[in-house]
Design a protein around this motif. Structure first.
Motif, PDB file in Angstrom:
ATOM      1  N   SER A 467       0.807  -1.226   0.000  1.00 49.15           N
ATOM      2  CA  SER A 467       0.000   0.000   0.000  1.00 49.15           C
ATOM      3  C   SER A 467       0.836   1.269   0.000  1.00 49.15           C
ATOM      4  N   ILE A 468       2.170   1.140   0.105  1.00 43.92           N
ATOM      5  CA  ILE A 468       3.024   2.330  -0.001  1.00 43.92           C
ATOM      6  C   ILE A 468       3.355   2.641  -1.467  1.00 43.92           C
ATOM      7  N   SER A 469       2.844   1.804  -2.392  1.00 44.34           N
ATOM      8  CA  SER A 469       3.158   2.007  -3.809  1.00 44.34           C
ATOM      9  C   SER A 469       2.279   3.063  -4.487  1.00 44.34           C
ATOM     10  N   PRO A 470       0.925   2.966  -4.394  1.00 44.46           N
ATOM     11  CA  PRO A 470       0.084   3.976  -5.055  1.00 44.46           C
ATOM     12  C   PRO A 470       0.179   5.336  -4.382  1.00 44.46           C
ATOM     13  N   SER A 471      -0.194   6.360  -5.117  1.00 40.78           N
ATOM     14  CA  SER A 471      -0.192   7.709  -4.543  1.00 40.78           C
ATOM     15  C   SER A 471      -1.195   7.812  -3.402  1.00 40.78           C
ATOM     16  N   SER A 472      -2.360   7.172  -3.556  1.00 44.18           N
ATOM     17  CA  SER A 472      -3.375   7.141  -2.510  1.00 44.18           C
ATOM     18  C   SER A 472      -4.217   5.893  -2.684  1.00 44.18           C
ATOM     19  N   VAL A 473      -4.702   5.334  -1.589  1.00 45.13           N
ATOM     20  CA  VAL A 473      -5.536   4.138  -1.638  1.00 45.13           C
ATOM     21  C   VAL A 473      -7.009   4.490  -1.430  1.00 45.13           C
ATOM     22  N   SER A 474      -7.281   5.689  -0.947  1.00 46.47           N
ATOM     23  CA  SER A 474      -8.653   6.066  -0.602  1.00 46.47           C
ATOM     24  C   SER A 474      -9.605   5.988  -1.787  1.00 46.47           C
ATOM     25  N   ASN A 475      -9.103   6.239  -2.996  1.00 50.99           N
ATOM     26  CA  ASN A 475      -9.961   6.220  -4.182  1.00 50.99           C
ATOM     27  C   ASN A 475      -9.908   4.894  -4.930  1.00 50.99           C
ATOM     28  N   LEU A 476      -9.238   3.888  -4.357  1.00 53.35           N
ATOM     29  CA  LEU A 476      -9.193   2.556  -4.960  1.00 53.35           C
ATOM     30  C   LEU A 476     -10.251   1.697  -4.267  1.00 53.35           C
ATOM     31  N   TYR A 477     -11.394   1.517  -4.916  1.00 54.49           N
ATOM     32  CA  TYR A 477     -12.519   0.855  -4.262  1.00 54.49           C
ATOM     33  C   TYR A 477     -12.241  -0.608  -3.949  1.00 54.49           C
ATOM     34  N   PHE A 478     -11.348  -1.244  -4.729  1.00 52.99           N
ATOM     35  CA  PHE A 478     -11.071  -2.646  -4.440  1.00 52.99           C
ATOM     36  C   PHE A 478     -10.423  -2.813  -3.060  1.00 52.99           C
ATOM     37  N   HIS A 479      -9.766  -1.746  -2.560  1.00 47.53           N
ATOM     38  CA  HIS A 479      -9.214  -1.825  -1.197  1.00 47.53           C
ATOM     39  C   HIS A 479     -10.319  -2.010  -0.181  1.00 47.53           C
ATOM     40  N   TRP A 480     -11.412  -1.270  -0.333  1.00 47.10           N
ATOM     41  CA  TRP A 480     -12.531  -1.385   0.595  1.00 47.10           C
ATOM     42  C   TRP A 480     -13.219  -2.728   0.427  1.00 47.10           C
ATOM     43  N   VAL A 481     -13.279  -3.221  -0.801  1.00 50.00           N
ATOM     44  CA  VAL A 481     -13.870  -4.544  -1.037  1.00 50.00           C
ATOM     45  C   VAL A 481     -13.012  -5.627  -0.383  1.00 50.00           C
ATOM     46  N   PHE A 482     -11.695  -5.491  -0.492  1.00 53.97           N
ATOM     47  CA  PHE A 482     -10.814  -6.458   0.149  1.00 53.97           C
ATOM     48  C   PHE A 482     -10.938  -6.394   1.667  1.00 53.97           C
ATOM     49  N   LEU A 483     -10.964  -5.196   2.224  1.00 62.51           N
ATOM     50  CA  LEU A 483     -11.122  -5.051   3.670  1.00 62.51           C
ATOM     51  C   LEU A 483     -12.463  -5.633   4.110  1.00 62.51           C
ATOM     52  N   GLY A 484     -13.502  -5.403   3.297  1.00 64.42           N
ATOM     53  CA  GLY A 484     -14.804  -5.999   3.584  1.00 64.42           C
ATOM     54  C   GLY A 484     -14.747  -7.513   3.573  1.00 64.42           C
ATOM     55  N   PHE A 485     -13.993  -8.079   2.635  1.00 59.55           N
ATOM     56  CA  PHE A 485     -13.830  -9.531   2.564  1.00 59.55           C
ATOM     57  C   PHE A 485     -13.185 -10.062   3.841  1.00 59.55           C
ATOM     58  N   VAL A 486     -12.126  -9.410   4.304  1.00 57.74           N
ATOM     59  CA  VAL A 486     -11.427  -9.856   5.516  1.00 57.74           C
ATOM     60  C   VAL A 486     -12.346  -9.762   6.734  1.00 57.74           C
ATOM     61  N   ILE A 487     -13.076  -8.652   6.860  1.00 58.33           N
ATOM     62  CA  ILE A 487     -13.985  -8.471   7.999  1.00 58.33           C
ATOM     63  C   ILE A 487     -15.102  -9.504   7.953  1.00 58.33           C
ATOM     64  N   CYS A 488     -15.629  -9.779   6.769  1.00 57.35           N
ATOM     65  CA  CYS A 488     -16.680 -10.788   6.632  1.00 57.35           C
ATOM     66  C   CYS A 488     -16.164 -12.175   6.991  1.00 57.35           C
ATOM     67  N   CYS A 489     -14.932 -12.482   6.602  1.00 58.39           N
ATOM     68  CA  CYS A 489     -14.337 -13.779   6.971  1.00 58.39           C
ATOM     69  C   CYS A 489     -14.275 -13.922   8.485  1.00 58.39           C
ATOM     70  N   ALA A 490     -13.797 -12.879   9.166  1.00 57.76           N
ATOM     71  CA  ALA A 490     -13.733 -12.912  10.626  1.00 57.76           C
ATOM     72  C   ALA A 490     -15.126 -13.054  11.233  1.00 57.76           C
ATOM     73  N   SER A 491     -16.086 -12.321  10.679  1.00 55.59           N
ATOM     74  CA  SER A 491     -17.458 -12.346  11.192  1.00 55.59           C
ATOM     75  C   SER A 491     -18.080 -13.733  11.046  1.00 55.59           C
ATOM     76  N   VAL A 492     -17.985 -14.294   9.842  1.00 56.77           N
ATOM     77  CA  VAL A 492     -18.623 -15.582   9.575  1.00 56.77           C
ATOM     78  C   VAL A 492     -17.946 -16.701  10.357  1.00 56.77           C
ATOM     79  N   LEU A 493     -16.624 -16.722  10.382  1.00 50.00           N
ATOM     80  CA  LEU A 493     -15.914 -17.786  11.099  1.00 50.00           C
ATOM     81  C   LEU A 493     -16.140 -17.698  12.601  1.00 50.00           C
ATOM     82  N   CYS A 494     -16.283 -16.483  13.114  1.00 50.32           N
ATOM     83  CA  CYS A 494     -16.619 -16.307  14.519  1.00 50.32           C
ATOM     84  C   CYS A 494     -17.996 -16.905  14.802  1.00 50.32           C
ATOM     85  N   SER A 495     -18.962 -16.632  13.938  1.00 46.26           N
ATOM     86  CA  SER A 495     -20.313 -17.168  14.099  1.00 46.26           C
ATOM     87  C   SER A 495     -20.314 -18.687  14.029  1.00 46.26           C
TER      88      SER A 495
END
Length: 504
Positions: A467-495
């Motif tokens: 993440s130190i490579s791009p000028s900014s990550v805030s406008n890269l929507y796939f970053h939020w999708v990836f973070l959502g994937f990780v959070i969902c994995c934690a949520s579902v596996l916890c359940s």
């Protein structure tokens, strides 16, 4: 409040019913195709050149859309429709702005944002029919993470009161809000392992499409209009950019996608699927090399090291941790002088600099971090406010950044923009998710769940470095999708672990 909480209501609401699951699978496939066709029809209308023909086609599309809405109202449940919509929404992330783009002032409307609006509408219908938002919140195991995101958004809104440019702050808040909204939708929509497997598959298929475009970029030397290299110098036409603005953004996506493919390669059984995953992972690494993104290559190396660590037996991991710790300590001792010098260079900014000096790329990056630290200390650790770090770099330069006004460091950008509280909170959230998945990895006997955990752990490692490579990550929507994937994995596996339900 603990980061992961579980409600017993989840046990009662998600009992495994094979027949019902098969019917849901069939319905979801039908609805994904229907939604995708409607979206494709809208894109087709956009590309029609003749105005009258476009008008007729629009009226026809509205008629078909109304019929589709009536059909869905009578033949589907709100939960199935929400899942189907979210699958198409995830896939749209990878299209960026290449197939549809309408600019109104500083606001740009493209397919991702259209599907976001549609997903929110479907989610609201789902919430009304499933007992209200409170019922959804009670079932969510990752309340701590979601509360931190809410606090981040509230802090960002409050930061406008001391921001230099409120306009830039509002733009940044819009990007931040869209990203966080996806995470909330994903956590409420994806509540079973099978849904995350589909999420994982969508990521691999869409990344595969971008890999093909990247190969065309390199070998045919053709760039898409979304790229800054479009109609640019001939010697730059071979850089792979796919649908992104530049090669660094594409390299970041590839550095994450490599581990989706490697985890599938290790855990799927079909030989042909494994061969495809191996080829895709190899091509991803090769394309990263062509982008010349050293940070992303380092990120891939870090992710592979993490994967190698996960495959060690328990005793081997302990030895590796001790060995790595001793090696790191020795490295710090040997390089302590150089490290101290770098730290002092960041903390102590020069009062003036030569305007005509031509700093190297590494020097510019160091100067960007040095400037961000200077602004952070000037604001007593509160940050410069949403969207204003680039404004300060341009309007109030501290060091020579060679006319570059983005900090090129995601964690540095968050901390410089929102202060130590949010920067530290983001890092804590990221590490909590990582260590939860690490603990879950040892308990997984199901191959599908293990694939999800291994993807999350290794891709998180790669992203943190890359993440130190791009000028900014805030406008890269796939970053939020990836973070959502990780959070969902934690949520579902916890359940799953708390309820003891089937991995279905």
């Amino acid at each position: 409040m603990k980061p992961f909480e579980f409600s017993e209501a989840m046990n009662r609401s998600q009992q495994y019913n094979p027949r019902a699951q098969r019917e849901d699978h069939r319905a979801i496939r039908e609805h994904v195709v229907l939604i995708a066709l409607l979206a494709a029809g809208l894109l087709g209308i956009y590309w029609i050149g003749d105005t009258w023909l476009q008008l007729v086609a629009t009226l026809g599309w509205i008629s078909v859309a109304l019929i589709a809405v009536l059909y869905l109202k009578e033949h589907t449940s709100s939960s199935v429709l929400l899942t189907s919509m979210m699958y198409v929404f995830v896939a749209s992330t990878f299209l960026n702005q290449i197939v549809f783009r309408v600019t109104i002032g500083f606001f740009t409307l493209f397919i991702y944002r259209i599907l976001l609006i549609a997903s929110v509408v479907v989610f609201l219908v789902y919430v009304v029919k499933s007992g209200g938002l409170r019922a959804q919140w009670v079932r969510t195991p990752v309340k701590g993470v979601l509360l931190f995101l809410c606090f981040w958004m509230a802090y960002a809104l409050a930061s406008l009161t001391w921001a230099w440019s409120v306009t830039e702050g509002i733009k940044y808040l819009f990007l931040l809000g869209i990203g966080m909204l996806f995470i909330f939708l994903a956590v409420f929509a994806f509540t079973r392992v099978r849904q995350l497997i589909a999420f994982h598959a969508i990521w691999m298929v869409m990344s595969g499409c971008l890999i093909v475009i990247g190969l065309v970029n390199h070998f045919a030397r053709i760039q898409l209009p979304t790229s800054t290299l479009f109609n640019g110098p001939n010697y730059k036409q071979g850089y792979p950019t796919a649908v992104f603005t530049n090669q660094n953004d594409f390299a970041l996506l590839l550095s994450v996608s490599v581990f989706f493919y490697l985890a599938a390669l290790r855990n799927v059984k079909q030989p042909f699927a494994r061969l495809l995953c191996l080829c895709a992972a190899g091509l991803s690494i090769w394309l990263i090399i062509q982008t010349e993104s050293r940070a992303c290559l380092l990120g891939v190396a870090g992710g592979i090291a993490c994967y190698a660590f996960l495959m060690l037996p328990k005793n081997g991991r302990k030895i590796a941790l001790w060995g790595g710790g001793l090696f790191a300590a020795a490295g710090v001792l040997l390089l302590s002088g150089k490290l101290l010098e770098m730290l002092q260079h960041i903390i102590r900014a020069p009062a003036v600099y030569a305007v005509n000096e031509n700093p190297s790329s590494n020097t510019v990056r160091m100067n960007l971090l040095q400037s961000a630290w200077h602004y952070l200390t000037d604001t007593y650790g509160f940050g410069v406010g949403a969207g204003n770090l680039s404004v300060y770099l341009e309007q109030q330069p501290v060091t020579n950044t060679d006319q570059i006004f983005e900090v090129h460091h995601w964690l540095g950008e968050i901390t410089g923009t929102f202060g130590l509280l949010i920067g530290g909170g983001y890092l804590v959230m990221y590490l909590v998710l990582f260590f939860y998945l690490y603990k879950a990895h040892a308990k997984q006997t199901d191959q599908k769940a293990r694939m999800l955990v291994e993807t999350g752990l290794t891709a998180q490692t790669a992203f943190l470095i890359s993440s130190i490579s791009p000028s900014s990550v805030s406008n890269l929507y796939f970053h939020w999708v990836f973070l959502g994937f990780v959070i969902c994995c934690a949520s579902v596996l916890c359940s799953v672990s708390k309820s003891g339900e089937s991995m279905k």
